[in-house]
Design a protein around this motif. Structure first.
Motif, PDB file in Angstrom:
ATOM      1  N   PRO A 290      -3.048   0.525   3.961  1.00 15.82           N
ATOM      2  CA  PRO A 290      -1.788   0.802   3.605  1.00 15.82           C
ATOM      3  C   PRO A 290      -0.545   0.488   4.520  1.00 15.82           C
ATOM      4  CG  PRO A 290      -2.753   2.390   4.778  1.00 15.82           C
ATOM      5  CD  PRO A 290      -3.779   1.361   4.613  1.00 15.82           C
ATOM      6  N   ALA A 291       0.582   0.642   4.068  1.00 14.89           N
ATOM      7  CA  ALA A 291       1.566   0.579   5.072  1.00 14.89           C
ATOM      8  C   ALA A 291       1.700   1.989   5.601  1.00 14.89           C
ATOM      9  CB  ALA A 291       2.984   0.386   4.162  1.00 14.89           C
ATOM     10  N   HIS A 292       1.558   2.190   6.969  1.00 14.47           N
ATOM     11  CA  HIS A 292       1.668   3.572   7.596  1.00 14.47           C
ATOM     12  C   HIS A 292       2.907   4.064   7.745  1.00 14.47           C
ATOM     13  CE1 HIS A 292      -2.109   1.289   8.712  1.00 14.47           C
ATOM     14  NE2 HIS A 292      -2.760   2.538   8.671  1.00 14.47           N
ATOM     15  N   PHE A 293       4.109   3.128   7.751  1.00 11.91           N
ATOM     16  CA  PHE A 293       5.240   3.689   8.136  1.00 11.91           C
ATOM     17  C   PHE A 293       6.349   2.663   7.328  1.00 11.91           C
ATOM     18  CE2 PHE A 293       3.553   5.894  11.517  1.00 11.91           C
ATOM     19  CZ  PHE A 293       4.489   6.924  11.711  1.00 11.91           C
ATOM     20  N   GLY A 294       7.412   3.176   6.732  1.00 13.92           N
ATOM     21  CA  GLY A 294       8.642   2.337   6.079  1.00 13.92           C
ATOM     22  C   GLY A 294       9.635   2.933   6.719  1.00 13.92           C
ATOM     23  N   GLU A 295      10.874   2.351   5.862  1.00 12.35           N
ATOM     24  CA  GLU A 295      12.197   2.534   6.336  1.00 12.35           C
ATOM     25  C   GLU A 295      12.693   4.186   6.355  1.00 12.35           C
ATOM     26  OE1 GLU A 295      16.680   2.794   5.090  1.00 12.35           O
ATOM     27  OE2 GLU A 295      15.186   2.554   3.772  1.00 12.35           O
ATOM     28  N   MET A 296      12.170   4.868   5.287  1.00  9.05           N
ATOM     29  CA  MET A 296      12.657   6.070   5.484  1.00  9.05           C
ATOM     30  C   MET A 296      12.073   7.053   6.645  1.00  9.05           C
ATOM     31  SD  MET A 296      14.833   6.218   3.212  1.00  9.05           S
ATOM     32  CE  MET A 296      15.459   7.591   2.649  1.00  9.05           C
ATOM     33  N   SER A 297      10.659   6.681   6.808  1.00 12.81           N
ATOM     34  CA  SER A 297      10.033   7.471   7.920  1.00 12.81           C
ATOM     35  C   SER A 297      10.738   6.928   9.307  1.00 12.81           C
ATOM     36  CB  SER A 297       8.561   6.970   7.966  1.00 12.81           C
ATOM     37  OG  SER A 297       7.934   7.575   6.916  1.00 12.81           O
ATOM     38  N   CYS A 298      11.008   5.388   9.286  1.00  9.21           N
ATOM     39  CA  CYS A 298      11.805   5.065  10.539  1.00  9.21           C
ATOM     40  C   CYS A 298      13.079   5.696  10.598  1.00  9.21           C
ATOM     41  CB  CYS A 298      11.592   3.586  10.620  1.00  9.21           C
ATOM     42  SG  CYS A 298       9.963   2.671  10.838  1.00  9.21           S
ATOM     43  N   GLN A 299      13.838   5.978   9.899  1.00 11.12           N
ATOM     44  CA  GLN A 299      15.129   6.379   9.809  1.00 11.12           C
ATOM     45  C   GLN A 299      15.032   7.754  10.231  1.00 11.12           C
ATOM     46  OE1 GLN A 299      17.969   5.112   9.567  1.00 11.12           O
ATOM     47  NE2 GLN A 299      18.028   3.307   8.387  1.00 11.12           N
ATOM     48  N   LEU A 300      13.840   8.474   9.728  1.00 10.11           N
ATOM     49  CA  LEU A 300      13.773  10.186  10.087  1.00 10.11           C
ATOM     50  C   LEU A 300      13.581  10.212  11.562  1.00 10.11           C
ATOM     51  CD1 LEU A 300      14.060  12.995   9.273  1.00 10.11           C
ATOM     52  CD2 LEU A 300      11.627  12.583   8.626  1.00 10.11           C
ATOM     53  N   ALA A 301      12.643   9.203  12.019  1.00 12.43           N
ATOM     54  CA  ALA A 301      12.240   9.139  13.400  1.00 12.43           C
ATOM     55  C   ALA A 301      13.505   8.903  14.630  1.00 12.43           C
ATOM     56  CB  ALA A 301      11.268   8.227  13.877  1.00 12.43           C
ATOM     57  N   TYR A 302      14.219   8.063  13.942  1.00 14.07           N
ATOM     58  CA  TYR A 302      15.636   7.362  14.457  1.00 14.07           C
ATOM     59  C   TYR A 302      16.566   8.531  14.622  1.00 14.07           C
ATOM     60  CZ  TYR A 302      19.630   4.782  16.125  1.00 14.07           C
ATOM     61  OH  TYR A 302      21.015   4.210  16.525  1.00 14.07           O
ATOM     62  N   SER A 303      16.844   9.389  13.568  1.00 16.28           N
ATOM     63  CA  SER A 303      17.754  10.230  13.591  1.00 16.28           C
ATOM     64  C   SER A 303      17.416  11.531  14.551  1.00 16.28           C
ATOM     65  CB  SER A 303      17.907  10.985  12.245  1.00 16.28           C
ATOM     66  OG  SER A 303      16.763  11.475  11.613  1.00 16.28           O
ATOM     67  N   HIS A 304      16.084  11.693  15.138  1.00 13.99           N
ATOM     68  CA  HIS A 304      15.738  12.604  15.637  1.00 13.99           C
ATOM     69  C   HIS A 304      15.261  12.207  17.337  1.00 13.99           C
ATOM     70  CE1 HIS A 304      15.558  16.055  13.017  1.00 13.99           C
ATOM     71  NE2 HIS A 304      14.947  15.245  12.127  1.00 13.99           N
ATOM     72  N   GLY A 305      15.938  10.970  17.514  1.00  9.19           N
ATOM     73  CA  GLY A 305      16.032  10.310  18.759  1.00  9.19           C
ATOM     74  C   GLY A 305      14.802   9.387  19.272  1.00  9.19           C
ATOM     75  N   CYS A 306      14.091   8.960  18.541  1.00  7.53           N
ATOM     76  CA  CYS A 306      13.095   7.924  18.634  1.00  7.53           C
ATOM     77  C   CYS A 306      13.946   6.707  18.709  1.00  7.53           C
ATOM     78  CB  CYS A 306      11.887   7.926  17.666  1.00  7.53           C
ATOM     79  SG  CYS A 306      10.835   9.349  17.612  1.00  7.53           S
ATOM     80  N   ARG A 307      13.456   5.752  19.555  1.00  3.74           N
ATOM     81  CA  ARG A 307      14.179   4.376  19.762  1.00  3.74           C
ATOM     82  C   ARG A 307      13.275   3.336  19.427  1.00  3.74           C
ATOM     83  NH1 ARG A 307      17.336   7.054  18.069  1.00  3.74           N
ATOM     84  NH2 ARG A 307      19.341   7.796  18.757  1.00  3.74           N
ATOM     85  N   GLY A 308      12.125   3.259  18.808  1.00  3.87           N
ATOM     86  CA  GLY A 308      11.253   2.190  18.440  1.00  3.87           C
ATOM     87  C   GLY A 308       9.600   2.728  18.192  1.00  3.87           C
ATOM     88  N   MET A 309       8.822   1.730  17.883  1.00  8.08           N
ATOM     89  CA  MET A 309       7.734   2.034  17.581  1.00  8.08           C
ATOM     90  C   MET A 309       6.679   0.873  17.755  1.00  8.08           C
ATOM     91  SD  MET A 309       6.144   3.118  13.487  1.00  8.08           S
ATOM     92  CE  MET A 309       7.368   4.462  13.395  1.00  8.08           C
ATOM     93  N   LEU A 310       5.568   1.205  18.393  1.00 14.03           N
ATOM     94  CA  LEU A 310       4.328   0.282  18.293  1.00 14.03           C
ATOM     95  C   LEU A 310       3.176   0.911  17.108  1.00 14.03           C
ATOM     96  CD1 LEU A 310       3.601   0.022  22.084  1.00 14.03           C
ATOM     97  CD2 LEU A 310       4.895  -1.613  20.706  1.00 14.03           C
ATOM     98  N   LEU A 311       3.101   0.125  16.179  1.00  9.16           N
ATOM     99  CA  LEU A 311       2.173   0.537  15.013  1.00  9.16           C
ATOM    100  C   LEU A 311       1.292  -0.529  15.081  1.00  9.16           C
ATOM    101  CD1 LEU A 311       2.210   2.064  12.657  1.00  9.16           C
ATOM    102  CD2 LEU A 311       3.686   0.530  11.497  1.00  9.16           C
ATOM    103  N   ALA A 312      -0.230  -0.034  15.472  1.00  5.60           N
ATOM    104  CA  ALA A 312      -1.364  -0.787  15.282  1.00  5.60           C
ATOM    105  C   ALA A 312      -1.781  -0.768  13.759  1.00  5.60           C
ATOM    106  CB  ALA A 312      -2.383  -0.391  16.237  1.00  5.60           C
ATOM    107  N   GLY A 313      -0.850  -1.082  12.830  1.00  3.53           N
ATOM    108  CA  GLY A 313      -1.219  -1.007  11.571  1.00  3.53           C
ATOM    109  C   GLY A 313       0.043  -1.669  10.715  1.00  3.53           C
ATOM    110  N   ASN A 314       0.327  -1.204   9.519  1.00  2.00           N
ATOM    111  CA  ASN A 314       1.175  -2.081   8.854  1.00  2.00           C
ATOM    112  C   ASN A 314       2.598  -1.298   8.428  1.00  2.00           C
ATOM    113  OD1 ASN A 314      -0.339  -4.151   8.177  1.00  2.00           O
ATOM    114  ND2 ASN A 314      -1.666  -3.025   6.941  1.00  2.00           N
ATOM    115  N   CYS A 315       3.807  -1.709   8.023  1.00  2.00           N
ATOM    116  CA  CYS A 315       5.050  -1.297   7.852  1.00  2.00           C
ATOM    117  C   CYS A 315       5.317  -1.885   6.419  1.00  2.00           C
ATOM    118  CB  CYS A 315       6.129  -1.595   9.004  1.00  2.00           C
ATOM    119  SG  CYS A 315       7.658  -0.727   8.737  1.00  2.00           S
TER     120      CYS A 315
END
Length: 154
Positions: free
Chosen positions: A23-48
């Motif tokens: 699967p794609a483990h994350f996509g734009e909406m998940s990243c936007q949600l994380a960003y809006s709560h202060g996250c500033r990046g992601m290391l993903l040993a999987g797919n986007c």
């Protein structure tokens, strides 16, 4: 996402997806949600997925194994804020602990254990000063022999 809300601003999310490349483990909406709560990046040993949009996000670099169009694959988050092992460059796997310092750019990602951050940053600042001096000398026309004689390597 409840956990993300509780994290410090500037957090980099790190995910070990257990080798699941379906699967794609994350996509734009998940990243936007994380960003809006202060996250500033992601290391993903999987797919986007939705990478054309994720790549346009300001101040949210994402490093992943690849892309997949599908969001469905039956994956679930089983543990949060636990040590994980992600594939590395100098060693086969790198242990990532909550609180470690992570820096990523176009060349890749560096992990600095939280207990060594101050020492490493002081060393990096010294290297940066030396390299800036070297850049200035090269731009001013310093000969190749002088560059290598003075600075060793480029």
């Amino acid at each position: 996402m409840d956990t993300i809300e509780a994290l410090e601003d500037g957090t980099i999310l790190c995910f070990d997806c257990g080798g699941d490349m379906q699967p794609a483990h994350f996509g734009e909406m998940s990243c936007q949600l994380a960003y809006s709560h202060g996250c500033r990046g992601m290391l993903l040993a999987g797919n986007c997925r939705d990478t054309q949009y994720v790549l346009k996000m300001p101040d949210f670099p994402l490093f992943s194994f690849g892309t997949r169009p599908n969001a469905f694959g039956g994956w679930i988050i089983t543990e949060v804020n636990k040590p994980i092992y992600l594939p590395g460059h100098l060693t086969h796997y790198v242990k990532v602990m909550p609180g470690d310092f992570i820096f990523g750019d176009n060349d890749g990602v560096q992990l600095i254990p939280k207990d060594l951050v101050d020492e490493v940053l002081l060393r990096v600042e010294a290297i940066f000063e030396k390299e800036n001096e070297e850049r200035e000398k090269i731009a001013a026309g310093m000969s190749i022999d002088e560059v290598y004689g003075t600075y060793g390597v480029l």
